[in-house]
Design a protein around this motif. Structure first.
Motif, PDB file in Angstrom:
ATOM      1  N   LEU A  59       0.748  -1.178  -0.147  1.00 12.19           N
ATOM      2  CA  LEU A  59      -0.025   0.080  -0.091  1.00 12.19           C
ATOM      3  C   LEU A  59       1.107   1.110   0.150  1.00 12.19           C
ATOM      4  O   LEU A  59       1.378   1.495   1.157  1.00 12.19           O
ATOM      5  CB  LEU A  59      -1.190   0.130   1.070  1.00 12.19           C
ATOM      6  CG  LEU A  59      -1.894  -1.113   1.400  1.00 12.19           C
ATOM      7  CD1 LEU A  59      -2.751  -1.150   2.652  1.00 12.19           C
ATOM      8  CD2 LEU A  59      -3.154  -0.792   0.294  1.00 12.19           C
ATOM      9  N   GLN A  60       0.700   1.820  -1.065  1.00  5.12           N
ATOM     10  CA  GLN A  60       1.644   3.203  -1.148  1.00  5.12           C
ATOM     11  C   GLN A  60       0.962   4.334  -0.348  1.00  5.12           C
ATOM     12  O   GLN A  60      -0.153   4.714  -0.618  1.00  5.12           O
ATOM     13  CB  GLN A  60       1.760   3.583  -2.643  1.00  5.12           C
ATOM     14  CG  GLN A  60       2.771   4.816  -2.779  1.00  5.12           C
ATOM     15  CD  GLN A  60       3.001   5.381  -4.107  1.00  5.12           C
ATOM     16  OE1 GLN A  60       1.881   4.996  -4.963  1.00  5.12           O
ATOM     17  NE2 GLN A  60       3.844   6.171  -4.396  1.00  5.12           N
ATOM     18  N   ALA A  61       1.704   4.804   0.489  1.00  6.35           N
ATOM     19  CA  ALA A  61       0.828   6.027   1.420  1.00  6.35           C
ATOM     20  C   ALA A  61       1.882   7.023   1.933  1.00  6.35           C
ATOM     21  O   ALA A  61       3.096   6.336   2.346  1.00  6.35           O
ATOM     22  CB  ALA A  61       0.008   5.307   2.348  1.00  6.35           C
ATOM     23  N   PRO A  66      -3.773  13.128   5.482  1.00 11.52           N
ATOM     24  CA  PRO A  66      -5.049  12.544   6.226  1.00 11.52           C
ATOM     25  C   PRO A  66      -5.506  11.784   5.282  1.00 11.52           C
ATOM     26  O   PRO A  66      -5.896  10.481   6.029  1.00 11.52           O
ATOM     27  CB  PRO A  66      -5.844  13.982   6.350  1.00 11.52           C
ATOM     28  CG  PRO A  66      -4.902  14.896   6.382  1.00 11.52           C
ATOM     29  CD  PRO A  66      -3.689  14.704   5.437  1.00 11.52           C
ATOM     30  N   GLU A  67      -5.787  11.781   3.785  1.00  8.27           N
ATOM     31  CA  GLU A  67      -6.466  10.829   3.227  1.00  8.27           C
ATOM     32  C   GLU A  67      -5.757   9.517   3.011  1.00  8.27           C
ATOM     33  O   GLU A  67      -6.234   8.437   2.833  1.00  8.27           O
ATOM     34  CB  GLU A  67      -6.474  11.246   1.722  1.00  8.27           C
ATOM     35  CG  GLU A  67      -5.085  11.680   1.137  1.00  8.27           C
ATOM     36  CD  GLU A  67      -4.837  13.132   1.190  1.00  8.27           C
ATOM     37  OE1 GLU A  67      -3.975  13.635   0.589  1.00  8.27           O
ATOM     38  OE2 GLU A  67      -5.249  13.689   2.200  1.00  8.27           O
ATOM     39  N   ASP A  68      -4.175   9.468   3.163  1.00 10.05           N
ATOM     40  CA  ASP A  68      -3.397   8.221   3.056  1.00 10.05           C
ATOM     41  C   ASP A  68      -3.564   7.584   4.497  1.00 10.05           C
ATOM     42  O   ASP A  68      -3.574   6.295   4.459  1.00 10.05           O
ATOM     43  CB  ASP A  68      -1.907   8.463   2.841  1.00 10.05           C
ATOM     44  CG  ASP A  68      -1.843   8.998   1.215  1.00 10.05           C
ATOM     45  OD1 ASP A  68      -2.793   8.872   0.482  1.00 10.05           O
ATOM     46  OD2 ASP A  68      -0.861   8.866   0.980  1.00 10.05           O
ATOM     47  N   GLU A  73      -5.865   3.266   7.778  1.00 13.72           N
ATOM     48  CA  GLU A  73      -7.206   2.844   8.965  1.00 13.72           C
ATOM     49  C   GLU A  73      -8.243   1.889   8.166  1.00 13.72           C
ATOM     50  O   GLU A  73      -8.490   1.046   8.872  1.00 13.72           O
ATOM     51  CB  GLU A  73      -7.774   3.931   9.500  1.00 13.72           C
ATOM     52  CG  GLU A  73      -6.670   4.970  10.266  1.00 13.72           C
ATOM     53  CD  GLU A  73      -7.366   6.151  10.329  1.00 13.72           C
ATOM     54  OE1 GLU A  73      -7.603   6.696  11.642  1.00 13.72           O
ATOM     55  OE2 GLU A  73      -8.191   6.778   9.715  1.00 13.72           O
ATOM     56  N   THR A  74      -8.621   1.953   7.182  1.00 15.52           N
ATOM     57  CA  THR A  74      -9.702   1.371   6.382  1.00 15.52           C
ATOM     58  C   THR A  74      -9.217  -0.141   6.343  1.00 15.52           C
ATOM     59  O   THR A  74     -10.053  -0.887   6.588  1.00 15.52           O
ATOM     60  CB  THR A  74     -10.202   1.797   5.163  1.00 15.52           C
ATOM     61  OG1 THR A  74     -10.517   3.264   5.080  1.00 15.52           O
ATOM     62  CG2 THR A  74     -11.182   1.118   4.453  1.00 15.52           C
ATOM     63  N   ASN A 112       5.137  10.890  13.563  1.00 12.31           N
ATOM     64  CA  ASN A 112       5.495  10.200  14.572  1.00 12.31           C
ATOM     65  C   ASN A 112       4.785   9.998  15.613  1.00 12.31           C
ATOM     66  O   ASN A 112       4.921   9.032  16.485  1.00 12.31           O
ATOM     67  CB  ASN A 112       6.897  10.888  15.273  1.00 12.31           C
ATOM     68  CG  ASN A 112       7.874  10.726  14.347  1.00 12.31           C
ATOM     69  OD1 ASN A 112       8.090  10.379  13.110  1.00 12.31           O
ATOM     70  ND2 ASN A 112       9.051  11.260  14.772  1.00 12.31           N
ATOM     71  N   SER A 113       3.750  10.797  15.799  1.00  8.58           N
ATOM     72  CA  SER A 113       2.673  10.528  17.004  1.00  8.58           C
ATOM     73  C   SER A 113       1.243  10.468  16.501  1.00  8.58           C
ATOM     74  O   SER A 113       0.707   9.157  16.937  1.00  8.58           O
ATOM     75  CB  SER A 113       2.893  11.777  17.641  1.00  8.58           C
ATOM     76  OG  SER A 113       4.129  12.035  18.218  1.00  8.58           O
ATOM     77  N   LEU A 114       0.763  11.362  15.716  1.00 13.78           N
ATOM     78  CA  LEU A 114      -0.524  11.294  15.362  1.00 13.78           C
ATOM     79  C   LEU A 114      -1.102   9.951  14.684  1.00 13.78           C
ATOM     80  O   LEU A 114      -1.961   9.255  14.904  1.00 13.78           O
ATOM     81  CB  LEU A 114      -1.326  12.472  14.523  1.00 13.78           C
ATOM     82  CG  LEU A 114      -2.660  12.501  14.189  1.00 13.78           C
ATOM     83  CD1 LEU A 114      -3.625  12.449  15.242  1.00 13.78           C
ATOM     84  CD2 LEU A 114      -2.904  13.608  13.270  1.00 13.78           C
ATOM     85  N   THR A 115      -0.277   9.651  13.567  1.00 14.64           N
ATOM     86  CA  THR A 115      -0.269   8.308  12.760  1.00 14.64           C
ATOM     87  C   THR A 115      -0.398   7.044  13.631  1.00 14.64           C
ATOM     88  O   THR A 115      -1.211   6.019  13.485  1.00 14.64           O
ATOM     89  CB  THR A 115       0.459   8.372  11.599  1.00 14.64           C
ATOM     90  OG1 THR A 115       0.381   9.553  10.816  1.00 14.64           O
ATOM     91  CG2 THR A 115       0.440   6.998  10.866  1.00 14.64           C
TER      92      THR A 115
END
Length: 261
Positions: A59-61, A66-68, A73-74, A112-115
């Motif tokens: 999965l390229q991201a 946010p969209e990636d 997440e999905t 580093n944090s939110l993701t």
């Protein structure tokens, strides 16, 4: 034969992430590899499929977007075969705090944090429902050492440590294992990407040695694994001192030292 759960690994195109992919592939796990560099992912996935006879999806991201993040997440929410998440994607930031741009600082905190929070939150309800699974969060010893002067990077890694400890407290009784891995300086591309002077780097640990040690901790179900630390009793003492302070936090009056002139 029991089918082993799939493993989703972020930052999987090189360094620690690619090494985790190699090691889990050798253990017979199918993989979902996430990174920005699609060509590297394709090359790695092809070799892992050929060498280990496993399924590997890529999965390229860009996990600052946010969209990636939502795309990963999905996948974590929908793919019930994934029962191990390796939150490895991360970056550093060169320069002193007052010299770093606000945009660079913001992107670093997101990655580093939110993701890390968002992906752990995406998978944890499924794992709790099943009563099994694991989340590996790759932090850093820098999160324990503000004296290193890597203020924002260290703060993000301190966040990862606290998050992992809190998740372990909440999820372990429900069957979900959470491990924080705290590397020290490791031989990966993060140094060059952060703009570090390679001539001024400390001695670096080999990435294979780091991941192999972290997986020993994983197999032992360690809550926190610190591969470079020779004397684990030092960490135990640190933890004991922290726990010893907790009763004092419940006082409803200021400590005497603040009441004296």
């Amino acid at each position: 034969m029991q089918i082993k759960p799939s493993v989703l690994i972020t930052g999987a195109s090189s360094g620690i992430g690619a090494t985790y992919a190699n090691r889990f592939a050798k253990r017979g796990h199918s993989l979902v590899l996430v990174a920005r560099n699609k060509s590297r992912l394709e090359t790695l996935a092809s070799s892992l499929r050929q060498e280990n006879d496993i399924n590997v999806d890529i999965l390229q991201a860009d996990l600052t977007q946010p969209e990636d993040i939502a795309k990963i997440e999905t996948r974590l929410q929908a793919d019930r075969k994934i029962e191990i998440l390796v939150n490895n994607a991360g970056a550093g930031l060169a320069g002193n705090f007052e010299q770093q741009s606000l945009d660079d600082i913001t992107q670093l905190i997101i990655l580093n944090s939110l993701t890390v929070v968002r992906l752990a939150r995406a998978i944890s309800p499924r794992l709790v429902e099943k009563g099994s699974g694991a989340i590996i969060n790759v932090g850093s010893v820098v999160g324990l050492v503000p004296e290193f002067g890597q203020t924002v990077y260290g703060a993000t890694k301190a966040f990862v440590l606290y998050l992992s400890q809190g998740l372990s407290f909440e999820l372990l009784p429900k069957g979900v294992y959470v491990q924080a891995v705290l590397p020290a300086a490791t031989r990966t591309e993060i140094w060059e990407r952060a703009g570090a002077d390679l001539n001024n780097l400390p001695p670096l640990m080999d990435v294979g040695e780091l991941v192999d040690a972290a997986l020993v901790g994983f197999d032992r179900k360690e809550a926190i694994s610190i591969p470079p630390l020779p004397d684990i009793s030092q960490w135990d003492s640190y933890q004991a001192a922290r726990l010893a302070m907790i009763p004092g936090f419940a006082n409803n009056h200021a400590a005497k030292r603040y009441l004296e002139g």
